[in-house]
Design an enzyme around this catalytic site. Structure first.
Site, mmCIF file in Angstrom:
data_model
loop_
_atom_site.group_PDB
_atom_site.id
_atom_site.type_symbol
_atom_site.label_atom_id
_atom_site.label_comp_id
_atom_site.label_asym_id
_atom_site.label_seq_id
_atom_site.Cartn_x
_atom_site.Cartn_y
_atom_site.Cartn_z
ATOM 1 N N GLY A 113 0.829 -1.191 0.000
ATOM 2 C CA GLY A 113 0.000 0.000 0.000
ATOM 3 C C GLY A 113 0.868 1.248 0.000
ATOM 4 O O GLY A 113 2.018 1.223 0.432
ATOM 5 N N CYS A 114 0.296 2.358 -0.460
ATOM 6 C CA CYS A 114 1.084 3.587 -0.576
ATOM 7 C C CYS A 114 1.505 4.120 0.789
ATOM 8 O O CYS A 114 2.690 4.369 1.040
ATOM 9 C CB CYS A 114 0.310 4.641 -1.362
ATOM 10 S SG CYS A 114 -1.380 4.946 -0.780
#
Length: 308
Positions: A113-114
């Site tokens: 995930g970012c």
């Protein structure tokens, strides 16, 4: 001979940016479905079965379906959804953290995930080295450009210029928390406070540390030195020196970047510190990370095609 790549979900933001990074590269040939076929399970199954590599840019349920459609084939999968980030049998697609060899040899890779990318980049090496305790109740504050929220959030921000800040996940159940805890080896899930700002791309992730109250925590200079040593051979992640800038800025005009910069700031007596990661939520936070893993899986230099 070019290796074939199928981007399942190629019409979304992440898929489009991956395609941009692969455009003009002779090492890969894209398998592309037309608009009439891209939502057809049968057409997707044919593409998945035929490809050497597939990148899933889908919501979680569709990503799980794609893995089922690919069953029995040779295809090696990179999943950009949340579906497999802590799943058994999947290699976490953060080469700097899990090892380049692990990613290069994997058949199933989960793209980080970012927000998780920034948090894990800062915390995991320090916990692993024993410089920060694994049993501390960490918090993480972060802001992101709106492009990470998909088409609906992009449209909302672009149609409503009055939105200055959007806080969300207020029930403390953000989907990135499990991987943040697992990949850092933490006893407790971090208290995560994400927000979205009126910029298309860009991200700042911060972990505040009350070092004076943390048993066994190292001094700020030692934290910085450890991070610099850990990422010394990375072409993607850099650690800023001890110089303290007047400010850190996210600019609305920023273009694509697949790099990430880590900072360690501290007060004069070293009792408090702020660990800060700056990255492009669509770069190292999504599409750039997927291409970095794809390069390694294909036996190529990890930085080919990346904007660094």
């Amino acid at each position: 001979m070019a290796q074939t790549v199928f981007i399942d979900g190629a019409a979304g933001t992440t898929g489009l940016e991956i395609a941009d990074r692969l455009a003009g590269r002779s090492e890969f040939e894209l398998i592309v479905l037309d608009d009439a076929s891209r939502k057809s399970s049968a057409a997707r199954a044919d593409a998945l079965q035929a490809a050497d590599f597939a990148v899933l840019c889908l919501h979680d349920d569709a990503a799980r379906e794609a893995v089922e459609l690919a069953a029995g084939s040779k295809v090696r999968i990179i999943d950009a959804s949340t579906a497999h980030r802590v799943a058994p049998g999947w290699v976490y697609g953060f080469p700097e953290i899990v090892g380049r060899e692990a990613v290069a040899s994997a058949t199933r890779v989960s793209n980080p995930g970012c927000y998780s990318t920034g948090f894990i980049a800062l915390v995991a090496p320090l916990v692993r080295a024993g410089l920060l305790p694994a049993d501390w109740p960490y918090s993480c504050n972060a802001v992101s450009g709106y492009s990470g929220g998909g088409k609906a959030l992009i449209a909302r921000f672009e149609d409503d210029a009055d939105i200055a800040w959007r806080g969300y996940a207020l029930a403390l159940g953000h989907k990135h928390v499990p991987e943040m805890q697992a990949r850092c080896g933490l006893d407790l899930p971090p208290l995560f406070t994400p927000a979205v700002i009126p910029a298309h791309r860009g991200m700042v992730v911060e972990v505040p540390l009350m070092l004076a109250a943390m048993p066994g925590a190292a001094a700020p200079d030692r934290l910085r030195e450890a991070l610099a040593a850990f990422y010394a051979d990375s072409p993607v992640v850099r650690v800023a020196d001890a110089t303290v800038p007047d400010e850190l800025l996210l600019r609305r005009s920023n273009g694509p970047s697949d790099a990430m910069t880590l900072h360690v700031f501290a007060n004069a007596d070293g009792s408090q510190a702020r660990l800060v990661a700056m990255l492009d939520n669509l770069g190292k936070g999504a599409s750039g990370a997927a291409v970095q893993s794809l390069n390694l899986m294909a036996g190529l230099d990890e930085k080919v095609g990346l904007a660094l």
